[in-house]
Design a protein around this motif. Structure first.
Motif, PDB file in Angstrom:
ATOM      1  N   THR A 413       0.831  -1.214   0.000  1.00 42.13           N
ATOM      2  CA  THR A 413       0.000   0.000   0.000  1.00 42.13           C
ATOM      3  C   THR A 413       0.856   1.250   0.000  1.00 42.13           C
ATOM      4  OG1 THR A 413      -0.117  -0.091   2.425  1.00 42.13           O
ATOM      5  CG2 THR A 413      -1.892  -1.145   1.192  1.00 42.13           C
ATOM      6  N   ASP A 414       2.055   1.144  -0.558  1.00 41.72           N
ATOM      7  CA  ASP A 414       2.941   2.310  -0.633  1.00 41.72           C
ATOM      8  C   ASP A 414       2.301   3.416  -1.459  1.00 41.72           C
ATOM      9  OD1 ASP A 414       4.749   0.969   0.860  1.00 41.72           O
ATOM     10  OD2 ASP A 414       5.960   0.278  -0.860  1.00 41.72           O
ATOM     11  N   ASP A 415       2.569   4.640  -1.068  1.00 43.92           N
ATOM     12  CA  ASP A 415       1.947   5.789  -1.731  1.00 43.92           C
ATOM     13  C   ASP A 415       2.957   6.593  -2.524  1.00 43.92           C
ATOM     14  OD1 ASP A 415       0.096   7.607  -2.501  1.00 43.92           O
ATOM     15  OD2 ASP A 415       0.033   8.694  -0.595  1.00 43.92           O
ATOM     16  N   SER A 416       3.937   5.903  -3.077  1.00 42.33           N
ATOM     17  CA  SER A 416       4.946   6.615  -3.846  1.00 42.33           C
ATOM     18  C   SER A 416       4.383   6.995  -5.215  1.00 42.33           C
ATOM     19  CB  SER A 416       6.190   5.741  -4.024  1.00 42.33           C
ATOM     20  OG  SER A 416       5.871   4.592  -4.789  1.00 42.33           O
ATOM     21  N   ARG A 417       5.003   8.006  -5.832  1.00 44.52           N
ATOM     22  CA  ARG A 417       4.558   8.452  -7.155  1.00 44.52           C
ATOM     23  C   ARG A 417       4.676   7.335  -8.183  1.00 44.52           C
ATOM     24  NH1 ARG A 417       3.662  13.231  -9.574  1.00 44.52           N
ATOM     25  NH2 ARG A 417       4.231  14.337  -7.630  1.00 44.52           N
ATOM     26  N   SER A 418       5.750   6.540  -8.103  1.00 44.95           N
ATOM     27  CA  SER A 418       5.927   5.446  -9.062  1.00 44.95           C
ATOM     28  C   SER A 418       4.833   4.402  -8.917  1.00 44.95           C
ATOM     29  CB  SER A 418       7.310   4.810  -8.883  1.00 44.95           C
ATOM     30  OG  SER A 418       7.437   4.262  -7.571  1.00 44.95           O
ATOM     31  N   ASP A 419       4.426   4.117  -7.662  1.00 44.82           N
ATOM     32  CA  ASP A 419       3.353   3.143  -7.450  1.00 44.82           C
ATOM     33  C   ASP A 419       2.028   3.658  -8.005  1.00 44.82           C
ATOM     34  OD1 ASP A 419       5.016   1.319  -6.284  1.00 44.82           O
ATOM     35  OD2 ASP A 419       4.636   2.004  -4.225  1.00 44.82           O
ATOM     36  N   ARG A 420       1.774   4.934  -7.811  1.00 40.50           N
ATOM     37  CA  ARG A 420       0.531   5.496  -8.343  1.00 40.50           C
ATOM     38  C   ARG A 420       0.529   5.452  -9.882  1.00 40.50           C
ATOM     39  NH1 ARG A 420      -0.030  11.175  -5.326  1.00 40.50           N
ATOM     40  NH2 ARG A 420       2.219  11.014  -5.389  1.00 40.50           N
ATOM     41  N   GLN A 421       1.668   5.809 -10.466  1.00 40.91           N
ATOM     42  CA  GLN A 421       1.780   5.754 -11.920  1.00 40.91           C
ATOM     43  C   GLN A 421       1.589   4.335 -12.429  1.00 40.91           C
ATOM     44  OE1 GLN A 421       2.106   8.342 -13.876  1.00 40.91           O
ATOM     45  NE2 GLN A 421       2.251   7.198 -15.804  1.00 40.91           N
ATOM     46  N   GLU A 422       2.184   3.378 -11.741  1.00 37.27           N
ATOM     47  CA  GLU A 422       2.074   1.976 -12.140  1.00 37.27           C
ATOM     48  C   GLU A 422       0.628   1.489 -12.044  1.00 37.27           C
ATOM     49  OE1 GLU A 422       3.582  -1.835  -9.900  1.00 37.27           O
ATOM     50  OE2 GLU A 422       5.254  -0.929 -11.017  1.00 37.27           O
ATOM     51  N   ILE A 427      -4.576  -0.065 -14.534  1.00 32.77           N
ATOM     52  CA  ILE A 427      -6.023   0.139 -14.720  1.00 32.77           C
ATOM     53  C   ILE A 427      -6.334   0.373 -16.193  1.00 32.77           C
ATOM     54  CG2 ILE A 427      -7.928   1.707 -14.229  1.00 32.77           C
ATOM     55  CD1 ILE A 427      -6.669   2.167 -11.471  1.00 32.77           C
ATOM     56  N   LYS A 428      -5.495   1.187 -16.845  1.00 35.22           N
ATOM     57  CA  LYS A 428      -5.702   1.479 -18.266  1.00 35.22           C
ATOM     58  C   LYS A 428      -5.568   0.220 -19.121  1.00 35.22           C
ATOM     59  CE  LYS A 428      -4.086   4.591 -21.912  1.00 35.22           C
ATOM     60  NZ  LYS A 428      -3.126   5.668 -22.256  1.00 35.22           N
ATOM     61  N   LEU A 429      -4.577  -0.623 -18.778  1.00 37.04           N
ATOM     62  CA  LEU A 429      -4.355  -1.853 -19.539  1.00 37.04           C
ATOM     63  C   LEU A 429      -5.512  -2.826 -19.381  1.00 37.04           C
ATOM     64  CD1 LEU A 429      -2.564  -3.849 -21.152  1.00 37.04           C
ATOM     65  CD2 LEU A 429      -1.554  -4.531 -18.961  1.00 37.04           C
ATOM     66  N   GLU A 484       5.023  -6.881 -19.764  1.00 34.73           N
ATOM     67  CA  GLU A 484       5.561  -5.935 -20.739  1.00 34.73           C
ATOM     68  C   GLU A 484       5.640  -4.520 -20.181  1.00 34.73           C
ATOM     69  OE1 GLU A 484       3.239  -6.130 -24.243  1.00 34.73           O
ATOM     70  OE2 GLU A 484       3.750  -8.213 -24.702  1.00 34.73           O
ATOM     71  N   LEU A 485       4.788  -4.216 -19.165  1.00 33.46           N
ATOM     72  CA  LEU A 485       4.715  -2.856 -18.633  1.00 33.46           C
ATOM     73  C   LEU A 485       5.416  -2.681 -17.295  1.00 33.46           C
ATOM     74  CD1 LEU A 485       1.018  -1.906 -19.463  1.00 33.46           C
ATOM     75  CD2 LEU A 485       3.076  -1.136 -20.638  1.00 33.46           C
ATOM     76  N   PHE A 486       5.471  -3.730 -16.491  1.00 29.43           N
ATOM     77  CA  PHE A 486       5.943  -3.589 -15.117  1.00 29.43           C
ATOM     78  C   PHE A 486       7.141  -4.496 -14.850  1.00 29.43           C
ATOM     79  CE2 PHE A 486       1.256  -3.304 -15.279  1.00 29.43           C
ATOM     80  CZ  PHE A 486       1.144  -1.924 -15.151  1.00 29.43           C
ATOM     81  N   ASP A 487       8.035  -3.976 -14.045  1.00 28.43           N
ATOM     82  CA  ASP A 487       9.209  -4.763 -13.675  1.00 28.43           C
ATOM     83  C   ASP A 487       8.846  -5.876 -12.711  1.00 28.43           C
ATOM     84  OD1 ASP A 487      10.727  -3.099 -15.232  1.00 28.43           O
ATOM     85  OD2 ASP A 487      11.180  -1.721 -13.584  1.00 28.43           O
ATOM     86  N   ALA A 488       8.026  -5.557 -11.713  1.00 29.13           N
ATOM     87  CA  ALA A 488       7.621  -6.557 -10.713  1.00 29.13           C
ATOM     88  C   ALA A 488       6.228  -7.059 -11.049  1.00 29.13           C
ATOM     89  CB  ALA A 488       7.643  -5.937  -9.322  1.00 29.13           C
ATOM     90  N   MET A 489       6.095  -8.369 -11.165  1.00 28.32           N
ATOM     91  CA  MET A 489       4.824  -8.983 -11.520  1.00 28.32           C
ATOM     92  C   MET A 489       3.909  -9.033 -10.294  1.00 28.32           C
ATOM     93  SD  MET A 489       2.959 -10.249 -13.836  1.00 28.32           S
ATOM     94  CE  MET A 489       4.233 -10.343 -15.072  1.00 28.32           C
ATOM     95  N   GLU A 669      -7.374  11.278  -7.301  1.00 29.91           N
ATOM     96  CA  GLU A 669      -6.371  10.239  -7.097  1.00 29.91           C
ATOM     97  C   GLU A 669      -5.587  10.470  -5.801  1.00 29.91           C
ATOM     98  OE1 GLU A 669      -6.966  11.736  -9.934  1.00 29.91           O
ATOM     99  OE2 GLU A 669      -7.770  10.038 -11.071  1.00 29.91           O
ATOM    100  N   THR A 670      -5.229  11.734  -5.538  1.00 29.85           N
ATOM    101  CA  THR A 670      -4.449  11.998  -4.316  1.00 29.85           C
ATOM    102  C   THR A 670      -5.266  11.690  -3.066  1.00 29.85           C
ATOM    103  OG1 THR A 670      -5.124  14.333  -4.343  1.00 29.85           O
ATOM    104  CG2 THR A 670      -3.074  13.770  -5.460  1.00 29.85           C
ATOM    105  N   VAL A 671      -6.568  11.994  -3.081  1.00 27.64           N
ATOM    106  CA  VAL A 671      -7.436  11.681  -1.948  1.00 27.64           C
ATOM    107  C   VAL A 671      -7.558  10.171  -1.793  1.00 27.64           C
ATOM    108  CG1 VAL A 671      -9.789  11.877  -1.037  1.00 27.64           C
ATOM    109  CG2 VAL A 671      -8.700  13.848  -2.120  1.00 27.64           C
ATOM    110  N   ALA A 672      -7.717   9.449  -2.939  1.00 32.13           N
ATOM    111  CA  ALA A 672      -7.859   7.994  -2.884  1.00 32.13           C
ATOM    112  C   ALA A 672      -6.614   7.356  -2.280  1.00 32.13           C
ATOM    113  CB  ALA A 672      -8.124   7.444  -4.282  1.00 32.13           C
ATOM    114  N   PHE A 673      -5.428   7.811  -2.683  1.00 30.81           N
ATOM    115  CA  PHE A 673      -4.200   7.248  -2.126  1.00 30.81           C
ATOM    116  C   PHE A 673      -4.011   7.639  -0.654  1.00 30.81           C
ATOM    117  CE2 PHE A 673      -2.896   6.927  -6.646  1.00 30.81           C
ATOM    118  CZ  PHE A 673      -2.602   5.578  -6.640  1.00 30.81           C
ATOM    119  N   GLU A 674      -4.497   8.814  -0.337  1.00 34.47           N
ATOM    120  CA  GLU A 674      -4.378   9.266   1.049  1.00 34.47           C
ATOM    121  C   GLU A 674      -5.146   8.354   1.997  1.00 34.47           C
ATOM    122  OE1 GLU A 674      -3.294  11.493   4.333  1.00 34.47           O
ATOM    123  OE2 GLU A 674      -2.549  11.674   2.273  1.00 34.47           O
TER     124      GLU A 674
END
Length: 767
Positions: A413-422, A427-429, A484-489, A669-674
């Motif tokens: 449940t990390d709230d880092s920018r990279s996690d949010r982007q991932e 979701i888009k995929l 194809e999109l993420f380093d960690a499965m 998105e920021t509220v959801a992650f918060e």
């Protein structure tokens, strides 16, 4: 309220459109019919005149032939030989004979017999000396000398044009002189028979044949001289009359005197005379007055009826548009309606603007609505009861024969920018994913848990392989796309495959169980619910995976799935014909699982409420009802707890927004992650609690703060707008005016001038 349609330009435009659709072909058809009627009548009249003129020619030719025959008989009549005519004894018989010949033709006014180089001329009335005859019958255009010459030199029948003849100095009439040499067809004639024919005899004959004809009729000889001129109405000039000479037989149209005329010409084959009738074209139109009146009356009636129909059709077409305009206007403030009316050309423009507004809002809310739709599907199943219109709107199709659910999560449940982007990329995929080679389609769902996503998969199994192998291949295809999109499965839990989409809630419960009970916490782990271990050596006991599924359904508050598991387990025991004692022992597994789950959920009160004799002294059906009642109470309590948590969470979110709305980075998105929930969950729950969507609420907060600062400070508008978290000053100014009816500068100025709050428009949904 009664609508005044005629104030609408669009309504009038519809009326004119229908009238043009009616009038253009109607006018063309009317003109065609009218012109065709005129042309037909004209053609009919012209051919009728041609036939009548031909008949006139035939009759006059017959009369001329008759005169020739009379001259021939005179030449062979013994009573009219030169000797007997000059003999005083027999001259009376000669005069009497001439009178008899005169009586044989009605057109002969007088008949004369003259022998060449004779000083006498004989008529039906007596004998004249030539000098006396010339004095008694004086022709205006035929001198005595020319008369004497013509009588002596005539070798062919000759008709003199109509001329004024003075008879005995006291009577004048217009007559034609017809000279026929005798003996006829003799190259050396010895005399001449002259007929005096009144012009009125021929004109009356023409008039009797042509009837009520109004025009001019001419008879021209073979030299182009005008023999007879019969005028009915206007006269032609000499030049116009000469233009008729040499006209070939037929029907012609010419302009004479600046007016249109129809000319009919017929030529005689016997004597070469030409008969010409000149008719003004206006008399054709006088013949079609009744046709024109009828057409005008029919045209008027058709226009009136067409106007009524056009009015009715325009009203029918405009009414739904008017309703849409009223609906669009009801959704906006009065000021905006006036501005829109002034800016837009007509109602269609206003509707188009409203549709664009609503479309932008729908585009904004559609992902959340779609996610809510799929969330309800995972919770309750029963796809068939859901709106087909919504399925079509969201482009969701469950037309495959097999369906299952996957739960995909990172376990973090990390709230880092990279996690949010991932997460956003994932979701888009997974929003809509297809595998044509596997005949499979999947729809992604954002779950309340921030680290989890759901994927509903529908597919048609391959006839060559088993169903589980097909499911495994689909899961591997999903993993390959994620790789194809993420380093960690991410980790995946897979529910059981079912033949009906109504059972997707069961597959979802199983996928959640598989995800929670995965063999390891390593990345890329895939756990299939069907592969979870259960006791093989005691076939009569309830399998572990079934008990795990029961526990998970209670945790999710899904009573339908729990009831299905309890009912299936008891029915399965009944089918195995176990002893009553053993069945009750097995039922303890169900009860223990339910009580343990309740304890994990913090529902400790149920432990004291369970009756001690619940498992004893009751039939198996009563035991089943007790277990179902217990499951219902647990699920209801879970729902209540979720609602309390949801309410508490929403209160926290609202408080958070109230404290951070001035931050320009604030977003859904920021509220959801918060708060560790999904954006769709925040959007849906926030709208249910506040009655406004997330963006509208923040806009209202910022608007009120800007109003407050405009009233209480003299700070520049740009600084105020930036302070409240809005970056685009022109856009804010435009929306501020749409909301209040004033620009920020006008608002501040009017407030300080009036010293009191300003009247404002209703809140704008577009904010």
């Amino acid at each position: 309220m009664k609508r005044n349609y005629f104030k609408s330009k669009l309504f009038l435009k519809y009326i004119w459109s229908y009238l043009f659709i009616l009038l253009i072909p109607l006018i063309l058809m009317t003109v065609f019919i009218y012109e065709n009627a005129v042309a037909n009548l004209r053609n009919e009249i012209e051919h009728s005149r041609l036939d009548q003129l031909t008949q006139t020619k035939v009759i006059i030719d017959g009369r001329m032939k008759e005169l020739g025959e009379i001259a021939s008989r005179i030449s062979y009549d013994n009573r009219l030989t030169p000797y007997r005519v000059h003999d005083p004894v027999t001259s009376g018989e000669a005069i009497q004979a001439l009178d008899q010949y005169k009586a044989t033709s009605s057109i002969i006014d007088e008949i004369f017999l003259y022998f060449h180089k004779d000083g006498k001329i004989y008529s039906s009335k007596g004998l004249y000396d030539f000098a006396v005859f010339a004095d008694n019958f004086s022709f205006q255009s035929w001198s005595k000398t020319e008369l004497f010459r013509d009588l002596n030199s005539a070798k062919y029948p000759t008709m003199r044009p109509a001329d004024t003849v003075a008879i005995s100095s006291n009577l004048k009439e217009t007559a034609l002189a017809y000279l026929i040499p005798i003996t006829p067809n003799n190259p050396d004639p010895h005399g001449t028979v002259m007929y005096l024919i009144r012009e009125s005899e021929l004109t009356s004959l023409i008039d009797s044949i042509l009837g009520n004809y109004k025009g001019l009729t001419y008879i021209l000889d073979n030299e182009g001289r005008m023999l007879v001129d019969d005028r009915q109405g206007e006269m032609l000039s000499d030049a116009e009359t000469k233009s008729l000479i040499g006209l070939p037989p037929g029907i012609y149209e010419r302009k004479i005197g600046g007016k249109a005329h129809s000319i009919v010409s017929v030529k005689s084959e016997n004597n070469g005379w030409t008969y010409v009738a000149v008719m003004p074209s206006s008399q054709f139109f006088s013949s079609v007055l009744h046709v024109r009146s009828f057409i005008i009356m029919l045209f008027t009636i058709t226009v009136l009826v067409g106007a009524a129909i056009a009015l009715l059709l325009a009203k029918m077409q405009y009414q739904p548009i008017s309703t849409l305009v009223e609906f669009a206007a009801s959704r906006t403030d009065a000021r905006r309606s006036r501005d829109s009316s002034a800016a837009a050309g007509n109602e269609l423009d206003r509707i188009r603007t409203a549709l664009q507004d609503y479309s932008s809002r729908v585009d904004l809310q559609e992902p959340f609505a779609r996610n809510h739709f799929l969330s309800m599907l995972l919770k309750y199943g029963n796809v068939q009861s859901l709106s087909p219109g919504l399925q079509e709107a969201f482009d969701l199709r469950f037309d495959r024969s097999r369906h299952f659910v996957m739960v995909i999560g990172s376990g973090s449940t990390d709230d880092s920018r990279s996690d949010r982007q991932e997460r956003q990329e994932m979701i888009k995929l997974l929003n809509r994913i297809e595998f044509p080679e596997l005949d499979a389609r999947g729809y992604g769902v954002e779950l309340p848990q921030l680290d989890q996503l759901g994927l509903i998969v529908s597919f048609n199994p391959n006839a060559q392989g088993d169903e589980f192998t097909h499911v495994r291949r689909i899961v591997e295809a999903v993993r390959d796309n994620l790789l194809e999109l993420f380093d960690a499965m991410p980790m995946i839990g897979v529910g059981t495959c079912y033949p009906s989409p109504d059972q997707l809630n069961q597959s979802f419960i199983e996928a959640c169980s598989a995800f929670e009970l995965r063999a390891s916490a390593g990345h890329g782990t895939v756990t299939y619910f069907e592969m979870l271990s259960y006791t093989h050596d005691h076939a009569v006991w309830i399998p572990n995976n079934t008990l795990m599924k029961l526990s998970q359904s209670l945790k999710q508050g899904s009573f339908d799935v729990a009831a299905h598991i309890i009912g299936s387990g008891i029915e399965d025991m009944q089918s195995k014909e176990l002893s009553a004692w053993l069945m009750r022992c097995i039922c303890f597994d169900l009860l223990n699982t339910m009580l343990k789950t309740a304890s994990e959920l913090g529902i400790h009160s149920l432990l004291q409420e369970v009756a001690p004799n619940m498992m004893y002294g009751n039939s198996l059906d009563e035991l089943k009802r007790s277990l179902l009642n217990l499951a219902s109470r647990i699920c209801n309590q879970v729902e209540r707890n979720n609602q309390k948590q949801e309410q508490s969470l929403m209160d926290q979110i609202v408080a958070y927004i109230d404290g951070h709305y001035k931050d320009h980075t604030l977003s859904l998105e920021t509220v959801a992650f918060e708060f560790s929930v999904s954006p769709s969950h925040v959007s849906r729950s926030f709208k249910e609690k506040m009655g406004l969507n997330f963006i509208q609420y923040i806009w209202q907060k910022r608007l009120e703060e800007v109003k407050h600062q405009l009233k209480t400070t003299n700070d520049p508008l740009k600084d105020i707008i930036v302070r409240v978290g809005y970056q685009d000053t022109p856009n804010f100014t435009r929306k501020f005016k749409k909301e209040t009816g004033y620009t920020p500068g006008q608002y501040r100025k009017l407030f300080f001038e009036n010293g009191q709050p300003l009247p404002e428009a209703e809140p704008d949904d577009e904010a």
